[in-house]
Design an enzyme around this catalytic site. Sequence first.
Site, PDB file in Angstrom:
ATOM      1  N   ASP A 227       0.172 -20.408  67.006  1.00  0.00           N
ATOM      2  CA  ASP A 227      -0.984 -19.979  67.794  1.00  0.00           C
ATOM      3  C   ASP A 227      -2.228 -20.075  66.898  1.00  0.00           C
ATOM      4  OD1 ASP A 227      -2.723 -18.511  69.647  1.00  0.00           O
ATOM      5  OD2 ASP A 227      -0.884 -17.942  70.660  1.00  0.00           O
ATOM      6  N   HIS A 250      -3.526 -23.333  66.638  1.00  0.00           N
ATOM      7  CA  HIS A 250      -4.541 -23.491  67.685  1.00  0.00           C
ATOM      8  C   HIS A 250      -5.957 -23.407  67.131  1.00  0.00           C
ATOM      9  CE1 HIS A 250      -1.547 -22.386  71.160  1.00  0.00           C
ATOM     10  NE2 HIS A 250      -1.169 -23.408  70.429  1.00  0.00           N
TER      11      HIS A 250
END
Length: 401
Positions: A227, A250
Site C-alpha cells: 500500500d 502506492h
Amino acid sequence: MANPEPKAIPLLLLLLKSFLLFVLLNPSLAQAGAITYNVVSFGAKPDGKTDSAKAFLNAWANACRSTAPAAIYVPPGRFLLGKVVFNGQCSNKAISITIDGTLVAPSNYNAIGNAGNWLLFQHVDGVSIHGGVLDGQGTGLWACKNSGKSCPSGATTLQFSNSNNIFIGGLTSLNSQLFHIAINGCHNVKLQAVTVTAAGNSPNTDGIHVQMSTGVTILNSKIRTGDDCVSVGPGTSGLWIENVACGPGHGISIGSLGKDQNEPGVQNVTVKTVTFTGTQNGVRIKSWGRPSNGFVKNILFQHAVMVNVQNPIVIDQNYCPDNKGCPGQASGVKVSDVTYQDIRGTSASQVAVRFDCSSKNPCSGIRMQDVKLTYQNQPAQASCIHADGTATGFIQPESCL
Ligand SMILES: *[C@@H]1O[C@H](CO)[C@@H](O)[C@H](O)[C@H]1NC(C)=O
C-alpha cells in the site's frame, strides 16, 4: 574539619579506581549512564515459540519506573510476542530500547487480528528504538483478505500514540498484517534508516502512517510494500520526508482526507529526494468527494525520480470507493500552495500529471517547476480539472494549469 586518616586514603583511591573500571567496562553504563534491563533476565525466551510478552512488560515496567535514564536490551534470537502495550507516563524521559533480535507476531492471525495493534507505545516521552526486526507474519492474513473471505482487519505492527520526542533508527519491519508503523497524536518524532518489506500485493500494509502529529521526520529509509509507502492523515503539520526509496507500493500519499465533515488539515509537508520504482502513484494528494472542512496547504515535492510509475503526479479529489456515501458530491477539502519542483523520470501510463480537483473548492497555487516525465520514450500528457497555478522552467508534459 579533620583530614581523613592517612591509612584511609589508599583505600579510597582503590574504591574510586574499581568504580571507574566498572563504569568503563560496562558499556550500557558508560554510554548512556543508564541501567540496562535485559528482557532475557526477565524470562524472555529467544526460541520463537514461547510468548515473551510478560518478560518484555516487566522490563518496560522497570525502565519506566526508573527516575534515571533507562535502557532495555533485546539480545539476538526470535522472541514471540502477542499484543503488547507499553504505557507511559514514565518517571524519566530517556528510555532507549536496543534490539539485536527479532520480535515475532503469532503466526495465527486470529491471535491479534482484531486487536488493532501488535506493539503499541502510548503516552510516552523520550523513547528511542535502535535496530531490531519486527516480523508481523502477515502472509496468512493477506491470503485470507485476497481470497475475498471475511477476515480480521489486522494489527498495525508498531504504533506510537500521544507521545513526544520519539526516535526510531535502524529498525526493519517485515510482513505486517496491517500498517507497518503508525505515528498518531505525537510531537517530535524522528524515523531514520527504517526498512519496510512486504509483498507488492499485500493489502493495507502502509509503510509509515502519520496523523494528528507535528514535527515528524522520516529520513534515509527504504520502503517496499503493498500500500502507500508513506500515508499522511488529517491533523499533520511539519512533516519532513527525505531520501526515501519507495516501491513496490502506492507511493507517498497525503490522504485520504475529508472523509469526515469536521477534520483538521494537513500543512507544511516536504517530500524531498525520493525515488519511486514501479509504484502505483508517485506523489499523491487524495480526498473523498464529500463535504468536509479539511484542507491541504503549503506542500513541497522536490527532487523526485519516477521509474515506471503509473501516476507520477496526482491530485484526486473524487475518491469514492464503491460509490458509497459520496456519488455526485464535491470534496470540501481545499488544496492550495502545492509545489512540484524537479520531478523527472518515466510514467507507466500516458497521463503522468493529473489534477482532478474539487468543483466546489478548486485547487489553487499549484506551482510546477522543472518537470520532465515521459511515457514510452515520448512526452507524457497532463490533465487539469478545476486546478489553478503556474508552471516555470522546463515542463513536460506541457502544463495544463
Ligand atoms: C507552517 O509554515 C509556515 C511558514 O513556514 C509557518 O509560519 C507556520 O507556523 C507553520 N504552521 C504550522 C502549523 O506548522
